[in-house]
Design a protein around this motif. Structure first.
Motif, PDB file in Angstrom:
ATOM      1  N   ILE A   1       0.824  -1.224   0.000  1.00 35.26           N
ATOM      2  CA  ILE A   1       0.000   0.000   0.000  1.00 35.26           C
ATOM      3  C   ILE A   1       0.853   1.266   0.000  1.00 35.26           C
ATOM      4  N   PRO A   2       1.921   1.384   0.809  1.00 35.47           N
ATOM      5  CA  PRO A   2       2.724   2.617   0.768  1.00 35.47           C
ATOM      6  C   PRO A   2       3.309   2.920  -0.611  1.00 35.47           C
ATOM      7  N   VAL A   3       3.742   1.876  -1.320  1.00 37.67           N
ATOM      8  CA  VAL A   3       4.275   2.094  -2.667  1.00 37.67           C
ATOM      9  C   VAL A   3       3.174   2.594  -3.591  1.00 37.67           C
ATOM     10  N   VAL A   4       2.010   1.957  -3.521  1.00 38.40           N
ATOM     11  CA  VAL A   4       0.891   2.361  -4.363  1.00 38.40           C
ATOM     12  C   VAL A   4       0.480   3.793  -4.051  1.00 38.40           C
ATOM     13  N   LYS A   5       0.416   4.141  -2.768  1.00 34.28           N
ATOM     14  CA  LYS A   5       0.011   5.498  -2.392  1.00 34.28           C
ATOM     15  C   LYS A   5       1.010   6.534  -2.890  1.00 34.28           C
ATOM     16  N   SER A   6       2.291   6.213  -2.845  1.00 39.67           N
ATOM     17  CA  SER A   6       3.285   7.180  -3.318  1.00 39.67           C
ATOM     18  C   SER A   6       3.129   7.454  -4.805  1.00 39.67           C
ATOM     19  N   VAL A   7       2.737   6.412  -5.555  1.00 44.34           N
ATOM     20  CA  VAL A   7       2.499   6.596  -6.990  1.00 44.34           C
ATOM     21  C   VAL A   7       1.213   7.385  -7.215  1.00 44.34           C
ATOM     22  N   LEU A   8       0.182   7.092  -6.429  1.00 43.66           N
ATOM     23  CA  LEU A   8      -1.072   7.839  -6.560  1.00 43.66           C
ATOM     24  C   LEU A   8      -0.862   9.321  -6.279  1.00 43.66           C
ATOM     25  N   ASP A   9      -0.045   9.623  -5.292  1.00 41.33           N
ATOM     26  CA  ASP A   9       0.205  11.029  -4.945  1.00 41.33           C
ATOM     27  C   ASP A   9       0.912  11.770  -6.074  1.00 41.33           C
ATOM     28  N   ASP A  10       1.640  11.051  -6.900  1.00 40.94           N
ATOM     29  CA  ASP A  10       2.346  11.670  -8.023  1.00 40.94           C
ATOM     30  C   ASP A  10       1.646  11.395  -9.349  1.00 40.94           C
ATOM     31  N   ALA A  11       0.328  11.182  -9.280  1.00 43.99           N
ATOM     32  CA  ALA A  11      -0.414  10.786 -10.481  1.00 43.99           C
ATOM     33  C   ALA A  11      -0.262  11.781 -11.617  1.00 43.99           C
ATOM     34  N   ALA A  12      -0.333  13.074 -11.302  1.00 38.99           N
ATOM     35  CA  ALA A  12      -0.248  14.082 -12.367  1.00 38.99           C
ATOM     36  C   ALA A  12       1.132  14.076 -13.014  1.00 38.99           C
ATOM     37  N   VAL A  13       2.175  13.976 -12.190  1.00 39.17           N
ATOM     38  CA  VAL A  13       3.546  13.976 -12.721  1.00 39.17           C
ATOM     39  C   VAL A  13       3.788  12.735 -13.571  1.00 39.17           C
ATOM     40  N   LEU A  14       3.274  11.599 -13.091  1.00 35.69           N
ATOM     41  CA  LEU A  14       3.467  10.347 -13.812  1.00 35.69           C
ATOM     42  C   LEU A  14       2.464  10.156 -14.951  1.00 35.69           C
TER      43      LEU A  14
END
Length: 407
Positions: free
Chosen positions: A72-85
Motif C-alpha cells: 500500500i505505501p508504494v501504491v500510495k506514493s504513486v497515486l500522490d504523483d499521479a499528475a507527474v506520472l
C-alpha cells in the motif's frame, strides 16, 4: 461492474497479440514484477510508463490481486504523483481497487477527500464501490456525507453507494433512497438504482419495481416514475414509450414525457420528434418538442433545419403543423447562423408578441455587431421593432430581455 473490477477479473487471462502490439518496439513494453515478489516504486512506475495501454492494463490486472497490504505505501506514493506520472483514470481506479481490498476505510477516505481532483471520480469508483459492496452498514456513515456534494465527485459517491449496496444484496437500500427526501440527491440515487435494476434484470423488472412503489408518497412515486422513464430510454426505448403511454397523463407522470424526449433526442432526435407528433397535446408535449428540436439543432444544425423545412413545405399554406410551433424560435436561431435575414423572417412570424420581440432583437443584435452592420442597419430601418428595441440592437451591450421557457 466498474472498470477496475472488470480488468481485475481478467487477471491471468492471456490475450492474443494483435498486429499493433506485435509491431510495437520491445522498449515500449516494461517488464512487470513477478507475482509474490515485493513491489517497489521503481517497478510500479516502470509498468505505468509502458506505452502499450492494453498490455499495461493486463499486467496491472494480473499483478494487483497477488499483492498483500505491505505494498500500500508504494501504491500510495504513486497515486500522490499521479499528475507527474500522467496516470490514466483506469490506472488510478485499479490502484485504488487494490488498496480497498486490504484497507477499505483508508482507501475510501483517500478517494473521497485526498485524491487529486482530476482523478477523484475514478478513485471513488475504485475504492468506495467495493467497500459498500462488502459492508454497506460500515461504509455508509463515511460515504453518505460525500454523496450530497454537488458535481461529479458527489454523483460518483452517490452512485457508488447505490451500486455497491445493490450488488451486496443487503437489505435497506430502498429505505435509504427514500430517506434522502425531496431533492436532487434522491433523484440521483434513484437514477443509479434504476440503472442497477435494468442492468441486472432488464427493463420489465424495472417497470415492475416502479409500479409496485406505494402511492402514499406522491412526490417519491413521481420521482421513481421519472427516473424509471429516463433509465429505460438508452436500454429499451419501446419500453420507455409504453411506460409513458400508460402513465404520462396520470397522477405520477408530471414532466415524464419531457425527460424521455430530452434523453432520446440526444441520440435519435428525428424519432423522438416523430413520437411526439402523435402524443397528446399539452404543455409538457410542447416543451418536449422544443427541447428535442433544440438538441437536434445543437448536434446537427443542417439536418435539423432541413427536416423542419420539409415539414413546413408539406403542410398547407407554408405554415408549420401546429404541434411544431414550439420549435420555431429555435428554427429562427438556427437559420440565422448562416442567414440572419432568413432567421429574422421566421422570428417575425412568431405568434407570441414577447417571444417575437426577444428573438428579433437577439438575432438582429448578433447580425449588427458580429456579421454585417450595414445589412443589419438596412433591415432595422424597415423592421417592425419599436425604437427601444432598435436601440437595444445598436447597443454594444448584450440584450437583457429573456424568453420564457426558452433553452
Amino acid at each position: 461492474m466498474g472498470i477496475a473490477a472488470a480488468l481485475l477479473a481478467l487477471g491471468g487471462c492471456e490475450a492474443k497479440p494483435t498486429a499493433t502490439t506485435a509491431a510495437a518496439p520491445a522498449a515500449q513494453t516494461a517488464p512487470s514484477p513477478s507475482p509474490g515478489t515485493a513491489l517497489t516504486r521503481e517497478s510500479l512506475v516502470a509498468m505505468i510508463e509502458d506505452r502499450d495501454q492494453f498490455a499495461k492494463a493486463r499486467k496491472l490486472g494480473e499483478l494487483l490481486p497477488t499483492l498483500g497490504p505491505d505494498s500500500i505505501p508504494v501504491v500510495k506514493s504513486v497515486l500522490d504523483d499521479a499528475a507527474v506520472l500522467e496516470l490514466s483514470a483506469i490506472e488510478f481506479e485499479l490502484l485504488l481497487y487494490y488498496w480497498s481490498k486490504h484497507d477499505p476505510p483508508g482507501a475510501a477516505w483517500y478517494a473521497l477527500s485526498g485524491s487529486p481532483r482530476a482523478y477523484r471520480v475514478a478513485a471513488i469508483y475504485g475504492a468506495v464501490t467495493p467497500w459498500i459492496r462488502n459492508n454497506p452498514e460500515e461504509a455508509l456513515p463515511t460515504v453518505r456525507a460525500f454523496g450530497i456534494e454537488p458535481g461529479d465527485a458527489g454523483a460518483a459517491a452517490q452512485n457508488a453507494i447505490v451500486r455497491g449496496w445493490y450488488e451486496s444484496g443487503h437489505p435497506g437500500l430502498e429505505d435509504y433512497i427514500h430517506s434522502l427526501g425531496v431533492g436532487f440527491e434522491r433523484q440521483r440515487a434513484l437514477s443509479a438504482y434504476s440503472n442497477a435494476i435494468i442492468r441486472d434484470k432488464g427493463s420489465a423488472a424495472l417497470v415492475k419495481w416502479a409500479e409496485a412503489v406505494p402511492e402514499k408518497d406522491q412526490g417519491y412515486k413521481t420521482d421513481v416514475y421519472r427516473r424509471t422513464a429516463i433509465a429505460l430510454v438508452p436500454h429499451d426505448v419501446d419500453a420507455a414509450k409504453a411506460f409513458c403511454e400508460k402513465y404520462c397523463e396520470g397522477d405520477f407522470g408530471s414532466n415524464m414525457r419531457t425527460r424521455i424526449a430530452d434523453r432520446w433526442s440526444r441520440d435519435d432526435p428525428k424519432s423522438a420528434l416523430e413520437w411526439l407528433a402523435n402524443s397528446p397535446s399539452s404543455q409538457d408535449t410542447s416543451l418536449s418538442t422544443r427541447i428535442s428540436f433544440a438538441n437536434w439543432g445543437a448536434k446537427d444544425r443542417p439536418a435539423a433545419t432541413r427536416w423542419l423545412k420539409e415539414q413546413i413545405d408539406k403542410s398547407a399554406g407554408n405554415e408549420p403543423p401546429k404541434w411544431l410551433e414550439p420549435t420555431l424560435p429555435i428554427y429562427a436561431r438556427l437559420l440565422a447562423k448562416d442567414s440572419p435575414s432568413e432567421g429574422l423572417v421566421w422570428a417575425e412570424r412568431l405568434k407570441d408578441a414577447h417571444d417575437r420581440r426577444v428573438i428579433m432583437v437577439e438575432l438582429a443584435h448578433d447580425w449588427y455587431h458580429n456579421k454585417d452592420k450595414a445589412a443589419a442597419e438596412a433591415w432595422l430601418a424597415q423592421s417592425s421593432l419599436d425604437e427601444e428595441a432598435r436601440a437595444m440592437v445598436r447597443s454594444p451591450e448584450t440584450p437583457s430581455i429573456t424568453m420564457g421557457a426558452q433553452r
